[in-house]
Design a protein around this motif. Structure first.
Motif, PDB file in Angstrom:
ATOM      1  N   SER A   1     -28.087  12.685 -37.928  1.00  0.00           N
ATOM      2  CA  SER A   1     -28.269  13.922 -38.678  1.00  0.00           C
ATOM      3  C   SER A   1     -28.912  13.705 -40.043  1.00  0.00           C
ATOM      4  O   SER A   1     -29.057  14.650 -40.809  1.00  0.00           O
ATOM      5  CB  SER A   1     -26.917  14.622 -38.872  1.00  0.00           C
ATOM      6  OG  SER A   1     -26.002  13.765 -39.543  1.00  0.00           O
ATOM      7  N   SER A   2     -29.291  12.462 -40.350  1.00  0.00           N
ATOM      8  CA  SER A   2     -29.898  12.197 -41.648  1.00  0.00           C
ATOM      9  C   SER A   2     -30.817  10.986 -41.563  1.00  0.00           C
ATOM     10  O   SER A   2     -30.760  10.216 -40.602  1.00  0.00           O
ATOM     11  CB  SER A   2     -28.821  11.937 -42.706  1.00  0.00           C
ATOM     12  OG  SER A   2     -28.173  10.694 -42.452  1.00  0.00           O
TER      13      SER A   2
ATOM     14  N   PHE B   1     -34.297  13.191 -35.171  1.00  0.00           N
ATOM     15  CA  PHE B   1     -32.844  13.156 -35.351  1.00  0.00           C
ATOM     16  C   PHE B   1     -32.129  13.526 -34.056  1.00  0.00           C
ATOM     17  O   PHE B   1     -31.121  12.912 -33.691  1.00  0.00           O
ATOM     18  CB  PHE B   1     -32.430  14.127 -36.465  1.00  0.00           C
ATOM     19  CG  PHE B   1     -32.860  13.716 -37.848  1.00  0.00           C
ATOM     20  CD1 PHE B   1     -33.366  12.446 -38.087  1.00  0.00           C
ATOM     21  CD2 PHE B   1     -32.754  14.597 -38.907  1.00  0.00           C
ATOM     22  CE1 PHE B   1     -33.769  12.067 -39.367  1.00  0.00           C
ATOM     23  CE2 PHE B   1     -33.137  14.234 -40.184  1.00  0.00           C
ATOM     24  CZ  PHE B   1     -33.655  12.959 -40.413  1.00  0.00           C
ATOM     25  N   ARG B   2     -32.656  14.548 -33.367  1.00  0.00           N
ATOM     26  CA  ARG B   2     -32.018  14.993 -32.116  1.00  0.00           C
ATOM     27  C   ARG B   2     -32.072  13.890 -31.066  1.00  0.00           C
ATOM     28  O   ARG B   2     -31.070  13.606 -30.400  1.00  0.00           O
ATOM     29  CB  ARG B   2     -32.712  16.256 -31.605  1.00  0.00           C
ATOM     30  CG  ARG B   2     -32.208  16.736 -30.252  1.00  0.00           C
ATOM     31  CD  ARG B   2     -32.870  18.039 -29.842  1.00  0.00           C
ATOM     32  NE  ARG B   2     -34.314  17.979 -29.943  1.00  0.00           N
ATOM     33  CZ  ARG B   2     -35.107  17.393 -29.031  1.00  0.00           C
ATOM     34  NH1 ARG B   2     -34.569  16.817 -27.956  1.00  0.00           N
ATOM     35  NH2 ARG B   2     -36.414  17.410 -29.181  1.00  0.00           N
TER      36      ARG B   2
ATOM     37  N   LYS C   1     -36.761  16.717 -37.299  1.00  0.00           N
ATOM     38  CA  LYS C   1     -35.699  17.366 -36.532  1.00  0.00           C
ATOM     39  C   LYS C   1     -35.652  16.824 -35.103  1.00  0.00           C
ATOM     40  O   LYS C   1     -34.574  16.551 -34.562  1.00  0.00           O
ATOM     41  CB  LYS C   1     -35.918  18.878 -36.511  1.00  0.00           C
ATOM     42  CG  LYS C   1     -35.680  19.577 -37.853  1.00  0.00           C
ATOM     43  CD  LYS C   1     -35.976  21.071 -37.741  1.00  0.00           C
ATOM     44  CE  LYS C   1     -35.810  21.773 -39.084  1.00  0.00           C
ATOM     45  NZ  LYS C   1     -36.160  23.220 -39.000  1.00  0.00           N
TER      46      LYS C   1
ATOM     47  N   ARG D   1     -41.391  17.982 -41.129  1.00  0.00           N
ATOM     48  CA  ARG D   1     -39.986  18.406 -40.985  1.00  0.00           C
ATOM     49  C   ARG D   1     -39.635  18.697 -39.530  1.00  0.00           C
ATOM     50  O   ARG D   1     -38.540  18.363 -39.062  1.00  0.00           O
ATOM     51  CB  ARG D   1     -39.727  19.635 -41.847  1.00  0.00           C
ATOM     52  CG  ARG D   1     -39.781  19.369 -43.356  1.00  0.00           C
ATOM     53  CD  ARG D   1     -39.142  20.504 -44.135  1.00  0.00           C
ATOM     54  NE  ARG D   1     -39.217  20.274 -45.572  1.00  0.00           N
ATOM     55  CZ  ARG D   1     -40.040  20.916 -46.397  1.00  0.00           C
ATOM     56  NH1 ARG D   1     -40.865  21.845 -45.917  1.00  0.00           N
ATOM     57  NH2 ARG D   1     -40.042  20.652 -47.691  1.00  0.00           N
ATOM     58  N   ASP D   2     -40.554  19.326 -38.805  1.00  0.00           N
ATOM     59  CA  ASP D   2     -40.324  19.597 -37.383  1.00  0.00           C
ATOM     60  C   ASP D   2     -40.168  18.290 -36.603  1.00  0.00           C
ATOM     61  O   ASP D   2     -39.301  18.164 -35.725  1.00  0.00           O
ATOM     62  CB  ASP D   2     -41.471  20.424 -36.802  1.00  0.00           C
ATOM     63  CG  ASP D   2     -41.410  21.885 -37.217  1.00  0.00           C
ATOM     64  OD1 ASP D   2     -40.333  22.317 -37.685  1.00  0.00           O
ATOM     65  OD2 ASP D   2     -42.435  22.586 -37.092  1.00  0.00           O
TER      66      ASP D   2
END
Length: 376
Positions: A348-349, A342-343, A339, A335-336
């Motif tokens: 955002s998905s 995505f950045r 993130k 998950r990290d």
């Protein structure tokens, strides 16, 4: 170096990087940087090249300053077949990604085949070259030349140019990200170019002609077939034959964007005759696959090796738990990473990520190949 000089160089370097960050494209960046670098590291001629980050081979665009036309093939023939000093492939992996010929040879440049075959006949006495790299990938090359009789490049000048490698590579990398707006041009099929044992172009199909017409401008040479051959394509053909004759498996491969923004893949390999002897060299140029485009775009976003692995897993439809299991890491770690991905990609998905990296580039081509029918 006194404090005033050091301060002037720092200001000049900062201004150079600032203008590079504002450049519209790679060619614009090369021009802006060259003008400002000349005030910090004087040179008489230069060549600025974009490279394929996956192979380090020269592509386009290329900016050439104060060098007569017609020498590119000679330069790359020496670089690929004879030179063994300050090779770009070595600098790409070296601790310091820049070097000067005279310093590297102990002020005996005659030891260099490139000096004997290219620099000296053109009145050039020294070359400072650098590889622009980030994340272990080379995104460009610089060659700065000084005329015979001028002072050699100094250690401090080499250090200054080496320090530009990372920020300039980052900017070059950013240009590989998807451009705004869809590609509405009609793509050609695979193009084929055939070279004889001396590296001369002897045959080309119509698709290759169309691809060549769509390539960015750069150094090239005329051929008897009525087309101009980009220097980097000639270098690929020469390099593929050299690898084959040296017993090295695999040919040469580069990726390049055409003027419409489409990614193309070029592959060159040396063929054998019935008796096993080396014959012609074939080069194929064709549209890149969605996977190849996605990986290049991911590189341009600055994803780490682990982030690239996770991105590819996402593209295959794996869940967070499946990715964690396959990579032997925790779900929290996945998950990290997501993130961060995505950045960097500006999404955002997961759906946006796949569309940005893999789908958007090929939607127009797919739409152009659809045939609808109805019996109602």
């Amino acid at each position: 170096m006194n404090d005033f000089t050091a301060s002037r160089i720092r200001r000049g370097r900062d201004g150079l990087i600032s203008h590079a960050d504002q450049a519209l494209d790679a060619l614009d960046m090369f021009g802006e940087v060259s003008t400002r670098l000349r005030a910090l590291v004087p040179f008489d001629a230069s060549v600025w090249r974009a490279t394929d980050p996956l192979t380090g081979l020269m592509t386009a665009p290329v900016r050439i300053e104060n060098l007569q036309e017609g020498g590119s093939a000679t330069y790359w023939d020496n670089e690929l077949l004879a030179e063994n000093i300050n090779l770009f492939s070595d600098l790409a992996r070296a601790t310091v990604p820049a070097a000067a010929l005279r310093e590297s040879t102990g002020d005996m440049p005659e030891r260099s085949p490139l000096y004997r075959g290219y620099l000296r006949p053109r009145g050039l006495g020294d070359e400072l070259r650098a590889v622009l790299r980030v994340g272990g990938r080379p995104w460009g090359h610089i060659s700065l030349f000084r005329e015979e009789g001028r002072p050699s490049f100094t250690a401090s000048e080499i250090t200054l140019v080496a320090g530009l490698s990372l920020p300039l590579a980052r900017r070059l990398r950013s240009f590989a990200r998807p451009s705004a707006g869809p590609d509405t041009t009609t793509a050609s099929g695979p193009g084929l170019l055939l070279f004889d044992s001396a590296g001369a172009l002897i045959s080309v199909n119509d698709d290759a002609r169309r691809h060549l017409d769509d390539l960015p401008s750069g150094p090239s040479s005329p051929t008897p077939l009525g087309i101009r051959l980009p220097a980097w394509i000639h270098g690929m053909a020469v390099g593929a034959r050299a690898k084959a004759e040296a017993g090295v498996e695999g040919g040469a491969e580069v990726r390049i964007r055409d003027q419409a923004g489409r990614w193309l893949v070029c592959r060159a390999s040396c063929m054998r005759g019935a008796g096993g002897s080396f014959g012609h060299t074939a080069l194929v140029i064709e549209p890149a696959t969605s996977v190849q485009v996605g990986l290049l775009t991911a590189e341009a976003c600055g994803l780490s090796e682990r982030e690239l692995e996770i991105t590819q897993a996402v593209a295959r439809g794996l869940t967070t738990g499946e990715i964690a299991q396959n990579l032997f890491i925790s779900v929290h770690t996945v998950r990290d990473h997501l993130k961060a991905i995505f950045r960097k990609a500006g999404v955002s998905s997961r759906g946006e990520l796949i569309a940005t990296l893999f789908a958007d580039h090929y939607q127009p081509a797919v739409a152009g190949g659809l045939y609808r029918t109805s019996d109602r």
